[in-house]
Design a protein around this motif. Structure first.
Motif, PDB file in Angstrom:
ATOM      1  N   ILE A  74       0.375  -1.168   0.236  1.00  0.00           N
ATOM      2  CA  ILE A  74      -0.002   0.463  -0.071  1.00  0.00           C
ATOM      3  C   ILE A  74       0.746   1.735   0.167  1.00  0.00           C
ATOM      4  O   ILE A  74       1.525   1.396   1.053  1.00  0.00           O
ATOM      5  N   ARG A  75       0.617   1.741  -0.907  1.00  0.00           N
ATOM      6  CA  ARG A  75       1.567   3.206  -1.566  1.00  0.00           C
ATOM      7  C   ARG A  75       0.923   4.898  -0.992  1.00  0.00           C
ATOM      8  O   ARG A  75       1.376   5.767  -0.868  1.00  0.00           O
ATOM      9  N   LEU A  76      -0.563   4.545  -0.867  1.00  0.00           N
ATOM     10  CA  LEU A  76      -1.128   5.744  -1.278  1.00  0.00           C
ATOM     11  C   LEU A  76      -2.919   5.287  -0.653  1.00  0.00           C
ATOM     12  O   LEU A  76      -3.403   3.928  -0.451  1.00  0.00           O
ATOM     13  N   ILE A  77      -3.118   6.279   0.038  1.00  0.00           N
ATOM     14  CA  ILE A  77      -4.902   6.194   0.480  1.00  0.00           C
ATOM     15  C   ILE A  77      -5.049   7.348  -0.087  1.00  0.00           C
ATOM     16  O   ILE A  77      -5.029   8.554  -0.048  1.00  0.00           O
ATOM     17  N   VAL A  78      -6.174   7.229  -1.209  1.00  0.00           N
ATOM     18  CA  VAL A  78      -6.374   8.289  -1.920  1.00  0.00           C
ATOM     19  C   VAL A  78      -8.011   8.515  -1.230  1.00  0.00           C
ATOM     20  O   VAL A  78      -8.874   7.823  -0.930  1.00  0.00           O
ATOM     21  N   ILE A  79      -8.739   9.815  -1.526  1.00  0.00           N
ATOM     22  CA  ILE A  79      -9.638  10.170  -0.318  1.00  0.00           C
ATOM     23  C   ILE A  79     -10.656  11.043  -1.467  1.00  0.00           C
ATOM     24  O   ILE A  79     -10.081  12.144  -1.984  1.00  0.00           O
ATOM     25  N   GLY A  80     -11.687  10.656  -2.351  1.00  0.00           N
ATOM     26  CA  GLY A  80     -12.523  10.918  -3.005  1.00  0.00           C
ATOM     27  C   GLY A  80     -13.368  11.447  -1.939  1.00  0.00           C
ATOM     28  O   GLY A  80     -13.498  11.804  -1.002  1.00  0.00           O
ATOM     29  N   ASP A  81     -14.424  11.790  -3.027  1.00  0.00           N
ATOM     30  CA  ASP A  81     -15.974  12.603  -2.549  1.00  0.00           C
ATOM     31  C   ASP A  81     -16.905  11.862  -1.493  1.00  0.00           C
ATOM     32  O   ASP A  81     -16.614  11.325  -0.611  1.00  0.00           O
ATOM     33  N   ASN A  82     -18.141  11.377  -2.639  1.00  0.00           N
ATOM     34  CA  ASN A  82     -18.632  10.695  -1.542  1.00  0.00           C
ATOM     35  C   ASN A  82     -18.469   9.655  -3.128  1.00  0.00           C
ATOM     36  O   ASN A  82     -19.162   9.689  -4.363  1.00  0.00           O
ATOM     37  N   PRO A  83     -19.292   8.568  -3.013  1.00  0.00           N
ATOM     38  CA  PRO A  83     -19.925   7.032  -3.661  1.00  0.00           C
ATOM     39  C   PRO A  83     -21.180   7.354  -5.090  1.00  0.00           C
ATOM     40  O   PRO A  83     -21.913   7.961  -3.936  1.00  0.00           O
TER      41      PRO A  83
ATOM     42  N   LEU B  31      -5.710  14.025  -1.372  1.00  0.00           N
ATOM     43  CA  LEU B  31      -6.572  14.177  -1.386  1.00  0.00           C
ATOM     44  C   LEU B  31      -7.172  15.290  -1.961  1.00  0.00           C
ATOM     45  O   LEU B  31      -7.170  15.820  -2.779  1.00  0.00           O
ATOM     46  N   VAL B  32      -8.303  14.324  -2.515  1.00  0.00           N
ATOM     47  CA  VAL B  32      -8.803  14.700  -4.054  1.00  0.00           C
ATOM     48  C   VAL B  32     -10.228  15.625  -4.082  1.00  0.00           C
ATOM     49  O   VAL B  32     -10.842  15.139  -3.368  1.00  0.00           O
ATOM     50  N   GLY B  33     -10.201  16.141  -4.437  1.00  0.00           N
ATOM     51  CA  GLY B  33     -11.320  17.155  -4.490  1.00  0.00           C
ATOM     52  C   GLY B  33     -11.416  18.811  -3.913  1.00  0.00           C
ATOM     53  O   GLY B  33     -12.317  19.131  -3.216  1.00  0.00           O
ATOM     54  N   TYR B  34     -10.363  19.596  -4.570  1.00  0.00           N
ATOM     55  CA  TYR B  34      -9.938  20.638  -3.595  1.00  0.00           C
ATOM     56  C   TYR B  34     -11.361  21.386  -3.421  1.00  0.00           C
ATOM     57  O   TYR B  34     -11.243  22.719  -2.835  1.00  0.00           O
TER      58      TYR B  34
END
Length: 255
Positions: free
Chosen positions: A67-76, A179-182
């Motif tokens: 595991i190299r990244l924890i990617v955080i999107g918005d919502n499903p 953390l994506v979704g600036y």
């Protein structure tokens, strides 16, 4: 992952699964009609199958996973909540993200194998901005759970990241957080509570240095932003450019 890291992740996964089950039982029937009504204006009809979505891709992660990244999107979204998916970032945005890492092996990341993918809330809407409809029309009960779910996810994600980084001293990988979704993390954005709780939850932890903020993968905004940045930083590698851009956006968001 090291044995300690996998234990940390497994405990997180179990807790998160239980949390989603609890939300679904308590609020699923209240959420469904709101989710249907929210999509009527600008989204073709589709079945609401999973009002609260646990990411079943987490169940595919084993101790052997790097595991190299924890990617955080918005919502499903609508693809994520389908009963045959129930996985995060499997729609067009996820395909763009997977393609980016495939084209850029410098990151040593397979998006489907080397990343833990989470969201700022597990509550489904066809489009993220449809959460505004739920907030406006769902009453105090729904507004409260949208707020509480953001706070929960921020706290649990920060703790997961801090613990994985600490346990990396045994020979494991200390993952980064993307953390994506600036756009929804500033101004009057939908995820200000997530933003504020995330920073608070890191405290003085050095893991905070491994948190980066980016535009969302949707509509190729992430790549466009990164490519524009690289045009004025021609001496940067793509890795260096991504990290520097992620720090710039982070400083803009977390003032």
């Amino acid at each position: 992952m090291t044995p300690s890291q996998f234990k940390i992740f497994s405990d997180f996964r179990s807790s998160f699964r239980s949390y989603c089950d609890e939300l679904s039982s308590a609020y699923g029937e209240d959420l469904k009609p709101l989710q249907v009504a929210a999509r009527l204006k600008d989204t073709p009809e589709y079945p609401i199958e999973t009002p609260v979505v646990y990411n079943t891709a987490l169940d595919e992660i084993t101790q052997e996973s790097e595991i190299r990244l924890i990617v955080i999107g918005d919502n499903p979204g609508k693809d994520e909540q389908r009963s045959y998916n129930q996985k995060y970032l499997v729609g067009q945005s996820g395909k763009i993200a997977a393609g980016f890492f495939l084209k850029n092996p410098e990151f040593q990341t397979d998006f489907r194998k080397n990343a833990i993918i989470l969201n700022k809330t597990p509550l489904h809407t066809a489009k993220t901005n449809h959460l505004k409809y739920l907030l406006k029309n769902g009453g105090e009960k729904i507004a409260k759970i949208i707020s509480e779910s953001q706070i929960y996810m921020a706290q649990k994600t920060a703790q997961l990241h801090k613990d994985l980084c600490a346990a990396a001293s045994e020979g494991g990988i200390a993952p980064e957080v993307w953390l994506v979704g600036y756009a929804e993390l500033k101004g009057k954005g939908l995820f200000l509570e997530y933003r504020d709780e995330l920073k608070k939850s890191y405290g003085e932890s050095q893991a905070w240095e491994k948190v980066f903020v980016f535009q969302h993968f949707s509509m190729n905004r992430f790549s466009i932003d990164l490519n524009n940045f690289m045009k004025s930083h021609a001496d940067f590698t793509i890795l260096e450019a991504a990290h520097e851009l992620g720090r710039i956006h982070k400083n803009e968001i977390f003032k």
